[in-house]
Scaffold this active site. Structure first.
Site: not given
Length: 273
Positions: A2-3
């Site tokens: 996850p960014e």
DNA sequence: GCATTACCCTGAAAGC
DNA sequence: TGCTTTCAGGGTAATG
């Protein structure tokens, strides 16, 4: 992994699902994440109501009433899952938060690189993890002029610079490499050698890639899905990331991979200088 | 200031 | 088929 777009996708879902709910009970696996989950976590949450959901960089923050902040970082494999009833506890469910309406929010993380914490602080600005963050790439203070001034002062390779959360908060491997492709810059370029015009293009490319990724609800390879278990779409729009040996969609050159700081970088030798 | 290495962890893929 | 090894990576710390 996850960014910022994946975290933003989750934040938008959570604003619809858990704001206004009151926590009745917290169950923890007892296993440590990046740091051990503090003992205060299970004591502070029950009885408090979720007032707002914030995002800073890759952090999710639930603002609680009476005032406290619940901080979440998903690390590499963290997932937030919302259940309309009692959700299934797996070996990797490290926190299960039950609300007074019997719905539940679970934190699952099989690699345990994530972070859960709680602060009874007066404001977001007093939370140390957030104090350490740089500018938000979709925030008002992020533009080509500011980026160029920062780049000029650094002799780092531009990829390392962009990954530094203390400078720009929210970028990870995928979106750094995609933005560099759209800005025609190689990941190995030295920051101080980047021209003002290139910096302006880079700032635009970063914002464009992030906005597109958010519209597509993030990128799903193996780990990411949103709090309802829905996969993202942006993996179908990637230009270089994990495309080693494939043809560049723009110039037909072969996408190459190199290792920078123990992480893979992908770039097009034809388009990126 | 910057690069490199190691560490945390486990599922998937590759190798045998 | 089944076991073992390798790899992936976000953040952080230690080292050069």
């Amino acid at each position: 992994m996850p960014e910022m777009p994946e975290v933003e996708t989750i934040a938008r879902k959570l604003r619809k699902t858990i704001v206004g709910k009151r926590v009745s009970e917290v169950q923890l696996s007892g296993l440590p994440l990046r740091r051990p989950i503090p003992g205060s976590f299970a004591a502070v949450l029950p009885g408090r109501t979720i007032r707002r959901i914030h995002r800073r960089g890759k952090y999710l923050i639930a603002e609680l009433e009476p005032r406290a902040y619940w901080l979440i970082h998903l690390g590499m494999s963290g997932r937030i899952l919302y259940f309309p009833g009692a959700g299934e506890r797996t070996a990797h469910t490290h926190a299960a938060i039950r609300f007074t309406d019997a719905t539940e929010l679970h934190y699952r993380d099989h690699r345990r690189f994530g972070l859960l914490a709680v602060y009874e602080a007066a404001g977001l600005g007093e939370i140390p993890e957030l104090q350490a963050l740089g500018r938000d790439p979709l925030g008002a203070g992020f533009n080509g002029q500011w980026l160029w001034r920062e780049l000029r002062r650094s002799r780092q390779q531009v990829k390392s610079f962009l990954l530094d959360q203390g400078r720009i908060a929210g970028l990870g491997n995928i979106y750094v490499l995609e933005a560099l492709f759209h800005a025609h810059l190689r990941p190995t370029r030295r920051c101080h050698r980047i021209s003002r015009g290139e910096a302006v293009d880079l700032a635009r490319a970063i914002a464009k890639v992030l906005r597109q990724a958010i519209r597509n609800r993030g990128t799903s390879f193996s780990d990411f899905m949103d709090s309802d278990g829905v996969l993202g779409d942006y993996q179908n729009h990637l230009s270089v990331f994990q495309r080693e040996g494939k043809r560049c969609r723009r110039c037909r050159s072969e996408i190459r991979r190199l290792i920078q700081g123990n992480r893979s970088s992908f770039f097009c030798p034809g388009c990126q200088k």
